[in-house]
Scaffold this active site. Structure first.
Site, PDB file in Angstrom:
ATOM      1  N   GLY A   1     -16.591  10.788   0.632  1.00  0.00           N
ATOM      2  CA  GLY A   1     -16.034   9.467   0.360  1.00  0.00           C
ATOM      3  C   GLY A   1     -15.820   8.595   1.573  1.00  0.00           C
ATOM      4  O   GLY A   1     -14.831   7.868   1.672  1.00  0.00           O
TER       5      GLY A   1
ATOM      6  N   CYS B   1      15.914  -1.492  19.898  1.00  0.00           N
ATOM      7  CA  CYS B   1      15.722  -2.639  20.806  1.00  0.00           C
ATOM      8  C   CYS B   1      15.656  -3.969  20.061  1.00  0.00           C
ATOM      9  O   CYS B   1      15.497  -5.018  20.692  1.00  0.00           O
ATOM     10  CB  CYS B   1      14.444  -2.439  21.620  1.00  0.00           C
TER      11      CYS B   1
ATOM     12  N   SER C   1     -17.916   5.763   4.250  1.00  0.00           N
ATOM     13  CA  SER C   1     -19.119   4.948   4.481  1.00  0.00           C
ATOM     14  C   SER C   1     -19.685   5.206   5.871  1.00  0.00           C
ATOM     15  O   SER C   1     -20.769   4.746   6.196  1.00  0.00           O
ATOM     16  CB  SER C   1     -18.757   3.469   4.337  1.00  0.00           C
TER      17      SER C   1
ATOM     18  N   CYS D   1       8.595   1.010  16.045  1.00  0.00           N
ATOM     19  CA  CYS D   1       8.876  -0.292  16.658  1.00  0.00           C
ATOM     20  C   CYS D   1       7.650  -0.760  17.437  1.00  0.00           C
ATOM     21  O   CYS D   1       7.058   0.020  18.189  1.00  0.00           O
ATOM     22  CB  CYS D   1      10.069  -0.178  17.602  1.00  0.00           C
TER      23      CYS D   1
ATOM     24  N   HIS E   1      -6.235   7.978  11.679  1.00  0.00           N
ATOM     25  CA  HIS E   1      -5.855   6.555  11.706  1.00  0.00           C
ATOM     26  C   HIS E   1      -4.392   6.333  11.319  1.00  0.00           C
ATOM     27  O   HIS E   1      -4.003   5.231  10.911  1.00  0.00           O
ATOM     28  CB  HIS E   1      -6.796   5.752  10.804  1.00  0.00           C
TER      29      HIS E   1
ATOM     30  N   ASN F   1     -20.871  11.624  -1.940  1.00  0.00           N
ATOM     31  CA  ASN F   1     -20.694  10.171  -2.027  1.00  0.00           C
ATOM     32  C   ASN F   1     -21.628   9.631  -3.115  1.00  0.00           C
ATOM     33  O   ASN F   1     -22.801   9.996  -3.136  1.00  0.00           O
ATOM     34  CB  ASN F   1     -21.046   9.506  -0.685  1.00  0.00           C
TER      35      ASN F   1
ATOM     36  N   ARG G   1       0.841  -1.205   0.000  1.00  0.00           N
ATOM     37  CA  ARG G   1       0.000   0.000   0.000  1.00  0.00           C
ATOM     38  C   ARG G   1       0.875   1.254   0.000  1.00  0.00           C
ATOM     39  O   ARG G   1       0.551   2.241  -0.673  1.00  0.00           O
ATOM     40  CB  ARG G   1      -0.937  -0.024   1.219  1.00  0.00           C
TER      41      ARG G   1
ATOM     42  N   ALA H   1     -15.965  12.347  -5.795  1.00  0.00           N
ATOM     43  CA  ALA H   1     -15.172  13.463  -5.269  1.00  0.00           C
ATOM     44  C   ALA H   1     -14.543  14.292  -6.391  1.00  0.00           C
ATOM     45  O   ALA H   1     -14.608  15.524  -6.391  1.00  0.00           O
ATOM     46  CB  ALA H   1     -14.089  12.932  -4.338  1.00  0.00           C
TER      47      ALA H   1
END
Ligand code: BV8
Ligand code: ZN
Length: 252
Positions: free
Chosen positions: A193, A156, A195, A127, A119, A219, A70, A237
């Site tokens: 855009g 680490c 849901s 890490c 998000h 939408n 992605r 959009a």
């Protein structure tokens, strides 16, 4: 063409604007939405199941490979007229806050100054053990994708994970608080855009409406936000947003 006149009037008259986006705004750039079936190595998986701490624990190479695919796609694609229209709204309406659920950087590529990523991002790996920052790769990934072992943390030795919020994980506090704050203070919220099914992000347009804002939805499909929106613009959009900006701020 969708009638954008009422929406344009509301937008041009707004002091404070929030633009809230989901995967649909990146669809016309070639980024699959969460509703779209996965392809290649991941076609037999459900995105919502892969985007979990459990999936990473069970099969880190499969999940890391997916996020690297992605990230590589996000580097290959370009913002579309939808992203560019959002940046134009910021120029015309200086008190605009962009809030996105997307982990790509197409808003930034289109010139948006500081979109709030609720998000996380594909470009901020860290890490999984000590949360120390890790360097995002710039390597292209094969089109069909591949399993890829997560790199090790330089501090680490723990496994590096994507800098995104997985299902079942709490959202980072500061971005969420800034987003809710902006929603309580705006006059117009444009939801584009999405849901409106993933929480707590899906509450943002509801909070704005509850505090008296005019909610405008862009939408092509109906969503649970149809009820919240005062104005529904059933279109994509990249087609509706440029028309909306031109109607709100006609070129002199
Ligand atoms: C948490 C990053 C708790 C990773 C993502 C309340 C009720 C029910 C369930 C819950 C609830 N509260 C919490 C939950 C659980 C869960 C949730 O909401 N589940 C849902 C599915 C029922 N929420 C969580 O787990 C959240 N965390 O609650 O933690 C907690 C609290 C304290 C302590 C510990 C834990 C975390 C949620 C975030 C998950 N991460 N992304 C990654 O990307 O891999 S979510 C991810 O999916 C996206 O970021 C986005 O948010 C969502 C996808 O939604 P959309 O963006 O809207 O995209 P979608 O594909 O669904 O739809 C596209 C739309 O675009 C469609 O409507 C389509 O018509 C339209 N469209 C298509 N083409 C176009 C278009 N529109 C315009 N133009 C076009 N061309
Ligand atoms: Zn570490």
């Amino acid at each position: 063409m969708v009638d954008v006149r009422d929406a344009a009037k509301a937008l041009a008259g707004a002091g404070r604007v929030v633009v809230f986006t989901g995967a649909g705004i990146s669809a016309e750039s070639g980024v699959p939405t969460f509703r779209d079936a996965l392809t290649g190595l991941w076609e037999r998986f459900d995105a919502q199941a892969l985007a979990t701490p459990q999936a990473f624990e069970d099969d880190p190479d499969l999940v890391w490979g997916w996020y690297e695919w992605r990230r590589s796609l996000a580097l290959r694609v370009r913002p579309n007229p939808g992203h560019e229209a959002v940046a134009a709204i910021e120029r015309h309406a200086p008190h605009t806050v962009v809030i996105t659920q997307n982990v790509d950087d197409l808003h930034e590529q289109a010139g948006s100054t500081a979109p709030i990523h609720l998000h996380g991002s594909l470009f901020t790996p860290r890490c999984a053990a000590c949360s120390g920052p890790a360097e995002p790769s710039r390597q292209p990934e094969p089109e069909e994708g591949r399993r890829l072992a997560p790199p090790r943390c330089g501090h680490c030795g723990g496994p590096v994970r994507p800098g995104v919020v997985w299902f079942g994980e709490a959202l980072p506090v500061e971005p969420l608080e800034s987003a809710v704050q902006a929603a309580t203070e705006c006059d117009v919220l444009l939801t584009i855009g999405t849901s409106g099914l993933v929480y707590p992000a899906a509450d943002i347009p509801v909070v704005a409406a509850r505090f008296g804002a005019t909610v405008i939805q862009v939408n092509p499909q109906p969503t649970p936000l149809d009820e919240v929106a005062a104005i529904n613009l059933p279109g994509t959009a990249a087609t509706v947003l440029p028309a909306l900006v031109e109607a709100a701020w006609p070129p002199s």
